[in-house]
Design an enzyme around this catalytic site. Structure first.
Site, PDB file in Angstrom:
ATOM      1  N   VAL A  59       5.467  -0.596   2.496  1.00  8.63           N
ATOM      2  CA  VAL A  59       4.409  -0.712   3.502  1.00  8.63           C
ATOM      3  C   VAL A  59       3.349  -1.666   2.957  1.00  8.63           C
ATOM      4  CG1 VAL A  59       2.685   0.503   4.876  1.00  8.63           C
ATOM      5  CG2 VAL A  59       4.843   1.637   4.289  1.00  8.63           C
ATOM      6  N   GLY A  77       8.672   3.617  -0.070  1.00  9.20           N
ATOM      7  CA  GLY A  77       9.579   4.732   0.162  1.00  9.20           C
ATOM      8  C   GLY A  77      10.983   4.408  -0.289  1.00  9.20           C
ATOM      9  N   ARG A  78      11.948   5.260   0.128  1.00  6.55           N
ATOM     10  CA  ARG A  78      13.334   5.066  -0.297  1.00  6.55           C
ATOM     11  C   ARG A  78      13.916   3.750   0.197  1.00  6.55           C
ATOM     12  NH1 ARG A  78      17.555   9.207   1.271  1.00  6.55           N
ATOM     13  NH2 ARG A  78      16.364   9.337   3.212  1.00  6.55           N
ATOM     14  N   PHE A  79      13.542   3.329   1.406  1.00  9.66           N
ATOM     15  CA  PHE A  79      14.218   2.203   2.033  1.00  9.66           C
ATOM     16  C   PHE A  79      13.322   1.004   2.297  1.00  9.66           C
ATOM     17  CE2 PHE A  79      16.387   6.074   3.749  1.00  9.66           C
ATOM     18  CZ  PHE A  79      17.510   5.978   2.932  1.00  9.66           C
ATOM     19  N   GLY A  80      12.073   1.083   1.913  1.00 14.38           N
ATOM     20  CA  GLY A  80      11.217  -0.052   2.213  1.00 14.38           C
ATOM     21  C   GLY A  80       9.836   0.057   1.642  1.00 14.38           C
ATOM     22  N   ASP A 100       9.374  17.197  11.148  1.00 11.89           N
ATOM     23  CA  ASP A 100       9.010  17.099   9.730  1.00 11.89           C
ATOM     24  C   ASP A 100       7.490  17.068   9.591  1.00 11.89           C
ATOM     25  OD1 ASP A 100       9.438  17.025   7.001  1.00 11.89           O
ATOM     26  OD2 ASP A 100       9.753  14.858   6.921  1.00 11.89           O
ATOM     27  N   ILE A 130       0.816  -1.221   0.000  1.00 10.92           N
ATOM     28  CA  ILE A 130       0.000   0.000   0.000  1.00 10.92           C
ATOM     29  C   ILE A 130       0.848   1.268   0.000  1.00 10.92           C
ATOM     30  CG2 ILE A 130      -1.999  -1.070   1.095  1.00 10.92           C
ATOM     31  CD1 ILE A 130      -1.064   0.074   3.757  1.00 10.92           C
ATOM     32  N   GLY A 131       2.166   1.112   0.023  1.00 10.54           N
ATOM     33  CA  GLY A 131       3.041   2.281  -0.011  1.00 10.54           C
ATOM     34  C   GLY A 131       4.481   1.862  -0.207  1.00 10.54           C
ATOM     35  N   LYS A 186       5.468  -1.809   7.973  1.00  9.32           N
ATOM     36  CA  LYS A 186       6.502  -1.069   7.260  1.00  9.32           C
ATOM     37  C   LYS A 186       7.784  -1.884   7.307  1.00  9.32           C
ATOM     38  CE  LYS A 186       8.797   3.501   7.357  1.00  9.32           C
ATOM     39  NZ  LYS A 186       8.840   4.808   8.112  1.00  9.32           N
TER      40      LYS A 186
END
Length: 280
Positions: free
Chosen positions: A23, A18-21, A134, A15-16, A39
């Site tokens: 989800v 990113g740079r390192f993994g 952030d 479902i998602g 995640k």
């Protein structure tokens, strides 16, 4: 994949990413099928010491916050690790993020309903000695009941005792506070600035500081010249603009704390416009 993880959870679709993994949606075999998010971070991709530090810090911070079970902060349920991966089991937030929802300006009551949840989460983090660092719409999620969840604590930092002041340029161009960009020591009020920028965007549909590129955006942030163009803010109340001035305030000593934001008349009145005793 971690053997213990596979015993406790059944991983489903991605479902998602990113740079390192990645989800995944997952469900618990132990609790009768309750759904969560997993995640999975590939530790082999973390060659930068800063990234490795974030990998080590984020689960500890989430665990610390999850012990108090705040309704608007992403909850950590389980953590699994093997030689190559770290797997973090959290609340499943499968509704659109705040970033995806900000397609048009919101009414003040609608903005206040969302913003109260966000500031409640930020205030709780600060009371627990944690600065998110952030805050941005991409890191504000919603679960299946439409409850807001503040997540992604990869840039978060402890501030207490000897570490009350923080350093380091972290954050995202439109939302980062000027003192961060100037390389100074700063405190948790950087989160208040960022949250104020989010509120501005919710009401106006555009950010308060921007440029043609990242450098120009940073320059606009560092100038901190907050404006309310008549064409955009004609229907926005004086109370809302007053709150924005007190959050997006370059002078940190005068900038509101998260707790002060919660006590502001606009917040107390749920975005309903009423007269103020001190319209600055």
């Amino acid at each position: 994949m971690c053997e213990t993880l596979n015993k406790d959870y059944q991983l489903c679709e991605e479902i998602g990413r990113g740079r390192f993994g990645v989800v995944y949606r997952c469900f618990s075999a132990v609790s009768g099928g309750d759904t969560f998010a997993c995640k999975s971070i590939d530790k082999r991709l973390l060659s930068d010491p800063i990234d490795r530090d974030c990998l080590d810090k984020e689960p500890k911070i989430l665990h610390h916050l999850s012990a108090t079970n705040h309704p608007n902060i992403l909850h950590l349920y389980n953590l699994y690790e093997d030689d190559h991966y770290l797997h973090i089991i959290t609340d499943l937030c499968d509704s659109a993020s705040l970033y995806d929802r900000l397609t048009t300006p919101l009414s003040e009551p609608s903005a206040a309903a969302i913003f109260h949840q966000l500031i409640s989460a930020v205030n709780h983090c600060h009371r627990m000695g944690i600065a998110h660092r952030d805050i941005k719409p991409d890191n504000v999620f919603f679960d299946s009941r439409n409850k807001l969840k503040l997540g992604d604590f990869g840039s978060a930092e402890w501030f207490c005792g000897e570490r009350a002041a923080m350093r380091g340029v972290v954050g995202t161009p439109y939302y980062v506070a000027p003192e961060v960009l100037l390389g100074r020591e700063y405190n948790e009020k950087v989160d208040v600035w960022s949250a104020g920028v989010i509120l501005y965007i919710m009401l106006a549909g555009v950010p308060p500081f921007y440029g043609e590129n990242v450098e120009e955006t940073f320059e606009a942030v560092m100038r901190g010249n907050l404006r309310f163009p008549t064409r955009i803010f004609r229907s926005v109340s004086p109370e809302a603009k007053d709150l924005l001035r007190k959050m997006i305030c370059k002078d940190v000593s005068r900038r509101f704390s998260a707790e002060q934001v919660l006590r502001h008349p606009w917040m107390i009145n749920g975005g309903e416009t009423r007269s103020m005793n001190d319209p600055t």
